[in-house]
Design a protein around this motif. Structure first.
Motif, PDB file in Angstrom:
ATOM      1  N   GLY A  94       0.824  -1.208   0.000  1.00 32.20           N
ATOM      2  CA  GLY A  94       0.000   0.000   0.000  1.00 32.20           C
ATOM      3  C   GLY A  94       0.857   1.257   0.000  1.00 32.20           C
ATOM      4  O   GLY A  94       1.850   1.338   0.714  1.00 32.20           O
ATOM      5  N   ASP A  95       0.438   2.224  -0.816  1.00 30.67           N
ATOM      6  CA  ASP A  95       1.156   3.503  -0.901  1.00 30.67           C
ATOM      7  C   ASP A  95       1.229   4.192   0.455  1.00 30.67           C
ATOM      8  O   ASP A  95       2.279   4.679   0.865  1.00 30.67           O
ATOM      9  CB  ASP A  95       0.481   4.451  -1.899  1.00 30.67           C
ATOM     10  N   LYS A  96       0.094   4.224   1.138  1.00 30.51           N
ATOM     11  CA  LYS A  96       0.036   4.898   2.434  1.00 30.51           C
ATOM     12  C   LYS A  96       0.965   4.216   3.440  1.00 30.51           C
ATOM     13  O   LYS A  96       1.712   4.888   4.158  1.00 30.51           O
ATOM     14  CB  LYS A  96      -1.395   4.918   2.960  1.00 30.51           C
ATOM     15  N   ASN A  97       0.928   2.887   3.488  1.00 34.10           N
ATOM     16  CA  ASN A  97       1.811   2.153   4.405  1.00 34.10           C
ATOM     17  C   ASN A  97       3.283   2.400   4.080  1.00 34.10           C
ATOM     18  O   ASN A  97       4.106   2.553   4.979  1.00 34.10           O
ATOM     19  CB  ASN A  97       1.526   0.651   4.362  1.00 34.10           C
ATOM     20  N   LYS A 114       8.423   6.712   9.451  1.00 31.36           N
ATOM     21  CA  LYS A 114       8.782   6.108  10.740  1.00 31.36           C
ATOM     22  C   LYS A 114      10.264   5.755  10.788  1.00 31.36           C
ATOM     23  O   LYS A 114      10.929   5.958  11.812  1.00 31.36           O
ATOM     24  CB  LYS A 114       7.945   4.855  11.019  1.00 31.36           C
ATOM     25  N   LEU A 115      10.796   5.219   9.707  1.00 33.49           N
ATOM     26  CA  LEU A 115      12.223   4.874   9.678  1.00 33.49           C
ATOM     27  C   LEU A 115      13.095   6.124   9.775  1.00 33.49           C
ATOM     28  O   LEU A 115      14.101   6.130  10.491  1.00 33.49           O
ATOM     29  CB  LEU A 115      12.563   4.062   8.424  1.00 33.49           C
ATOM     30  N   GLU A 116      12.712   7.177   9.069  1.00 29.01           N
ATOM     31  CA  GLU A 116      13.451   8.439   9.168  1.00 29.01           C
ATOM     32  C   GLU A 116      13.377   8.994  10.585  1.00 29.01           C
ATOM     33  O   GLU A 116      14.374   9.490  11.123  1.00 29.01           O
ATOM     34  CB  GLU A 116      12.911   9.455   8.160  1.00 29.01           C
ATOM     35  N   ALA A 117      12.211   8.905  11.207  1.00 32.76           N
ATOM     36  CA  ALA A 117      12.049   9.381  12.584  1.00 32.76           C
ATOM     37  C   ALA A 117      12.902   8.555  13.547  1.00 32.76           C
ATOM     38  O   ALA A 117      13.501   9.110  14.487  1.00 32.76           O
ATOM     39  CB  ALA A 117      10.577   9.327  12.994  1.00 32.76           C
ATOM     40  N   LEU A 118      12.981   7.250  13.330  1.00 34.90           N
ATOM     41  CA  LEU A 118      13.806   6.396  14.185  1.00 34.90           C
ATOM     42  C   LEU A 118      15.278   6.788  14.066  1.00 34.90           C
ATOM     43  O   LEU A 118      15.968   6.942  15.077  1.00 34.90           O
ATOM     44  CB  LEU A 118      13.614   4.918  13.800  1.00 34.90           C
ATOM     45  N   VAL A 119      15.749   6.975  12.857  1.00 36.98           N
ATOM     46  CA  VAL A 119      17.141   7.384  12.649  1.00 36.98           C
ATOM     47  C   VAL A 119      17.411   8.710  13.337  1.00 36.98           C
ATOM     48  O   VAL A 119      18.399   8.867  14.047  1.00 36.98           O
ATOM     49  CB  VAL A 119      17.475   7.451  11.134  1.00 36.98           C
ATOM     50  N   THR A 120      16.526   9.663  13.146  1.00 42.01           N
ATOM     51  CA  THR A 120      16.684  10.983  13.770  1.00 42.01           C
ATOM     52  C   THR A 120      16.719  10.867  15.282  1.00 42.01           C
ATOM     53  O   THR A 120      17.587  11.459  15.941  1.00 42.01           O
ATOM     54  CB  THR A 120      15.544  11.920  13.315  1.00 42.01           C
ATOM     55  N   ALA A 121      15.818  10.100  15.855  1.00 42.24           N
ATOM     56  CA  ALA A 121      15.756   9.953  17.302  1.00 42.24           C
ATOM     57  C   ALA A 121      17.016   9.294  17.856  1.00 42.24           C
ATOM     58  O   ALA A 121      17.527   9.692  18.906  1.00 42.24           O
ATOM     59  CB  ALA A 121      14.534   9.119  17.699  1.00 42.24           C
ATOM     60  N   LEU A 122      17.545   8.315  17.149  1.00 40.01           N
ATOM     61  CA  LEU A 122      18.720   7.592  17.639  1.00 40.01           C
ATOM     62  C   LEU A 122      20.024   8.340  17.407  1.00 40.01           C
ATOM     63  O   LEU A 122      21.014   8.081  18.081  1.00 40.01           O
ATOM     64  CB  LEU A 122      18.790   6.200  17.011  1.00 40.01           C
ATOM     65  N   GLU A 123      20.025   9.279  16.473  1.00 37.87           N
ATOM     66  CA  GLU A 123      21.243  10.036  16.194  1.00 37.87           C
ATOM     67  C   GLU A 123      21.354  11.313  17.014  1.00 37.87           C
ATOM     68  O   GLU A 123      22.361  11.993  16.933  1.00 37.87           O
ATOM     69  CB  GLU A 123      21.341  10.341  14.697  1.00 37.87           C
ATOM     70  N   THR A 124      20.324  11.653  17.776  1.00 38.93           N
ATOM     71  CA  THR A 124      20.392  12.891  18.575  1.00 38.93           C
ATOM     72  C   THR A 124      20.934  12.616  19.948  1.00 38.93           C
ATOM     73  O   THR A 124      21.089  11.556  20.411  1.00 38.93           O
ATOM     74  CB  THR A 124      19.004  13.549  18.684  1.00 38.93           C
TER      75      THR A 124
END
Length: 154
Positions: free
Chosen positions: A134-137, A144-154
């Motif tokens: 699905g496009d939305k998924n 979500k993956l970008e947010a995870l990377v951002t959260a773990l790199e800060t």
């Protein structure tokens, strides 16, 4: 003691292996890459070589360290890959005129032709993944993956 500094004691079991985030990410990666590997093999490039060419495709030139970071490759691996792709005529490398310790890498016309040959097959796989998931998924997963990377790199 804060949650991030919590130490495990023998009485605290580890989470179940099926809930291991690194393993879930690896399983997802393998499922996705199984869709792309055949076309890469057909065109005689490895996954790592493809990542390097794809990263360079939209750039005039990249410094080798930046290229390694973008492609999630160790510098030593990138050196070997760049040497091979240079010998095949897919890219060029030259010393940085401002710092001779650095290497500038750029894709050649031959490298661009390879990308142009593989791109339709790659996009076909993306469409199949999108149709199945699905496009939305898919958009949400990217976010979500970008947010995870951002959260773990800060």
């Amino acid at each position: 003691m804060s949650r991030t500094n919590k130490k495990l004691t023998p009485s605290e079991p580890m989470r179940d292996f099926s809930r291991s985030l690194p393993m879930a990410l690896l399983r997802a990666r393998e499922s996705v890459m199984n869709r792309f590997r055949p076309v890469l093999r057909e065109h005689g490039v490895t996954e790592q070589q493809w990542r390097v060419l794809r990263a360079l495709y939209g750039e005039a030139v990249l410094e080798a360290g930046e290229l390694a970071e973008r492609c999630c490759l160790l510098t030593s691996s990138l050196t070997r890959i760049v040497k091979h792709l240079d010998s095949e005529g897919y890219l060029t490398r030259k010393p940085d005129t401002r710092d001779l310790r650095r290497v500038q890498v750029s894709i050649t016309a031959k490298g661009r032709r390879l990308i142009d040959q593989v791109a339709p097959h790659s996009e076909q796989q993306y469409q199949m993944i999108s149709d199945l998931f699905g496009d939305k998924n898919l958009d949400q997963l990217h976010g979500k993956l970008e947010a995870l990377v951002t959260a773990l790199e800060t």
